[in-house]
Write a protein that holds these residues in place. Structure first.
Motif, PDB file in Angstrom:
ATOM      1  N   THR A  96     -42.124  60.286 -65.739  1.00  0.00           N
ATOM      2  CA  THR A  96     -41.618  59.524 -64.589  1.00  0.00           C
ATOM      3  C   THR A  96     -42.290  59.915 -63.283  1.00  0.00           C
ATOM      4  OG1 THR A  96     -39.826  61.108 -64.114  1.00  0.00           O
ATOM      5  CG2 THR A  96     -39.358  59.352 -65.702  1.00  0.00           C
ATOM      6  N   PHE A  97     -43.088  60.997 -63.301  1.00  0.00           N
ATOM      7  CA  PHE A  97     -43.734  61.459 -62.071  1.00  0.00           C
ATOM      8  C   PHE A  97     -44.747  60.428 -61.591  1.00  0.00           C
ATOM      9  CE2 PHE A  97     -47.167  63.692 -59.850  1.00  0.00           C
ATOM     10  CZ  PHE A  97     -46.449  64.312 -58.845  1.00  0.00           C
ATOM     11  N   VAL A  98     -44.718  60.144 -60.279  1.00  0.00           N
ATOM     12  CA  VAL A  98     -45.600  59.132 -59.685  1.00  0.00           C
ATOM     13  C   VAL A  98     -46.616  59.826 -58.781  1.00  0.00           C
ATOM     14  CG1 VAL A  98     -45.722  57.056 -58.257  1.00  0.00           C
ATOM     15  CG2 VAL A  98     -43.736  57.433 -59.758  1.00  0.00           C
ATOM     16  N   PRO A  99     -47.891  59.908 -59.185  1.00  0.00           N
ATOM     17  CA  PRO A  99     -48.909  60.505 -58.317  1.00  0.00           C
ATOM     18  C   PRO A  99     -49.054  59.711 -57.018  1.00  0.00           C
ATOM     19  CG  PRO A  99     -49.711  60.285 -60.570  1.00  0.00           C
ATOM     20  CD  PRO A  99     -48.433  59.503 -60.485  1.00  0.00           C
ATOM     21  N   GLY A 100     -49.462  60.414 -55.965  1.00  0.00           N
ATOM     22  CA  GLY A 100     -49.690  59.743 -54.694  1.00  0.00           C
ATOM     23  C   GLY A 100     -48.502  59.739 -53.762  1.00  0.00           C
ATOM     24  N   THR A 101     -47.391  60.315 -54.185  1.00  0.00           N
ATOM     25  CA  THR A 101     -46.215  60.436 -53.332  1.00  0.00           C
ATOM     26  C   THR A 101     -46.051  61.893 -52.917  1.00  0.00           C
ATOM     27  OG1 THR A 101     -44.751  60.818 -55.217  1.00  0.00           O
ATOM     28  CG2 THR A 101     -45.055  58.533 -54.522  1.00  0.00           C
ATOM     29  N   THR A 102     -45.318  62.132 -51.849  1.00  0.00           N
ATOM     30  CA  THR A 102     -44.977  63.500 -51.476  1.00  0.00           C
ATOM     31  C   THR A 102     -43.815  63.962 -52.357  1.00  0.00           C
ATOM     32  OG1 THR A 102     -43.322  62.882 -49.822  1.00  0.00           O
ATOM     33  CG2 THR A 102     -45.631  62.991 -49.096  1.00  0.00           C
ATOM     34  N   PRO A 103     -43.633  65.262 -52.503  1.00  0.00           N
ATOM     35  CA  PRO A 103     -42.501  65.724 -53.317  1.00  0.00           C
ATOM     36  C   PRO A 103     -41.158  65.178 -52.833  1.00  0.00           C
ATOM     37  CG  PRO A 103     -44.019  67.518 -52.953  1.00  0.00           C
ATOM     38  CD  PRO A 103     -44.507  66.380 -52.096  1.00  0.00           C
ATOM     39  N   ARG A 104     -40.996  65.025 -51.520  1.00  0.00           N
ATOM     40  CA  ARG A 104     -39.712  64.570 -50.992  1.00  0.00           C
ATOM     41  C   ARG A 104     -39.490  63.076 -51.228  1.00  0.00           C
ATOM     42  NH1 ARG A 104     -37.751  63.538 -45.489  1.00  0.00           N
ATOM     43  NH2 ARG A 104     -35.538  64.053 -45.374  1.00  0.00           N
TER      44      ARG A 104
END
Length: 273
Positions: A96-104
């Motif tokens: 489910t992790f989406v690259p290109g986003t910040t952790p927050r």
């Protein structure tokens, strides 16, 4: 506790970044302590994170630490606190992790499992994620990592430090995280917490029998009442593990079967530091 006002402010425009060292933490000097299970992860681009040993050649960390097109190296400390270096040969990021986003702003689960090029050895102690407990409001936890003592003190990185925090409860930001903070400051003023270099480090419960793994540090913020914008010394956001044990176990099996194949995120470059 004053948890509710603080959690209500988590969704306000605080400065929040990947949790890059343990602010106001103390160095870990016990050869039979945290250095057996906590490692640093550094990319060939110079980015630093932390991680926790969960198998003889497997480390659990934050997925956002593993998104660069780079080579990665894990550094563990032997009993004499001398660095032992291992290359990362494969990884699995949570689907489910989406690259290109910040952790927050990450809508998915900020977890990754990484495979090393050889076993760590008998000097190190894997922590079993299957024993991960749940963190209740008011619980005391320990965080550990290799980051800086303050945002401006970059030379203080790469020393293993730890500190005690208290759980303020879960909160839904982009995804669902557990918030922990300095028990005496409650993030209102600058206190202990994660800072630059701590992303991917473990959240632990301490007992007479050792440490129990609860979660992985994802991001941190500055204090609520401060004149200086900062991403350290306030709230520390944790990805709890109890709901993701099935994925962690299956990823460990997949990496064993892959035998060095890069299975998630960006492929490693051919260069080595």
């Amino acid at each position: 506790m004053r948890a509710l006002p603080i959690l209500a402010l988590v969704v306000s425009p605080l400065v929040a970044n990947p949790a890059w060292a343990v602010l106001q933490g103390v160095p870990s000097r016990d050869p039979d302590g945290l250095r057996r299970s906590v490692v640093s992860i550094e990319s060939s681009t110079g980015e630093l994170c932390s991680g926790v040993v969960i198998g003889v050649d497997v480390v659990l960390t934050a997925a956002h630490c593993m998104t660069d097109r780079a080579a990665y190296r894990v550094t563990a400390l032997n009993r004499a606190f001398k660095p032992q270096r291992f290359n990362v040969t494969a990884l699995a990021a949570h689907p489910t992790f989406v690259p290109g986003t910040t952790p927050r702003t990450q809508p998915g689960i900020d977890l990754a499992v990484v495979k090393l090029d050889r076993p760590l050895g008998v000097d190190f102690l894997p922590l079993d994620p299957r024993q991960a407990g749940r963190i209740d409001v008011g619980d005391q936890v320990t965080i550990a990592g290799f980051g800086v003592l303050s945002e401006k003190a970059r030379s203080t990185a790469r020393t293993l430090r730890h500190t005690r925090l208290v759980s303020l409860g879960p909160v839904q930001v982009a995804n669902r995280v557990q918030i922990v903070a300095d028990g005496s400051k409650l993030a209102e003023t600058t206190g202990a917490g994660a800072c630059r270099g701590d992303s991917g480090g473990p959240i632990l419960a301490e007992s007479s029998d050792g440490y129990q793994l609860y979660g992985i540090t994802s991001w941190s913020s500055g204090a609520l009442r401060t004149r200086t914008r900062s991403a350290c010394g306030g709230l520390t956001a944790v990805t709890p593990l109890a709901d993701h044990l099935g994925w962690i176990a299956s990823s460990m099996r997949s990496l064993d079967a892959a035998n060095g194949v890069w299975t998630g995120g960006q492929p490693p470059s051919s260069s080595r530091r």
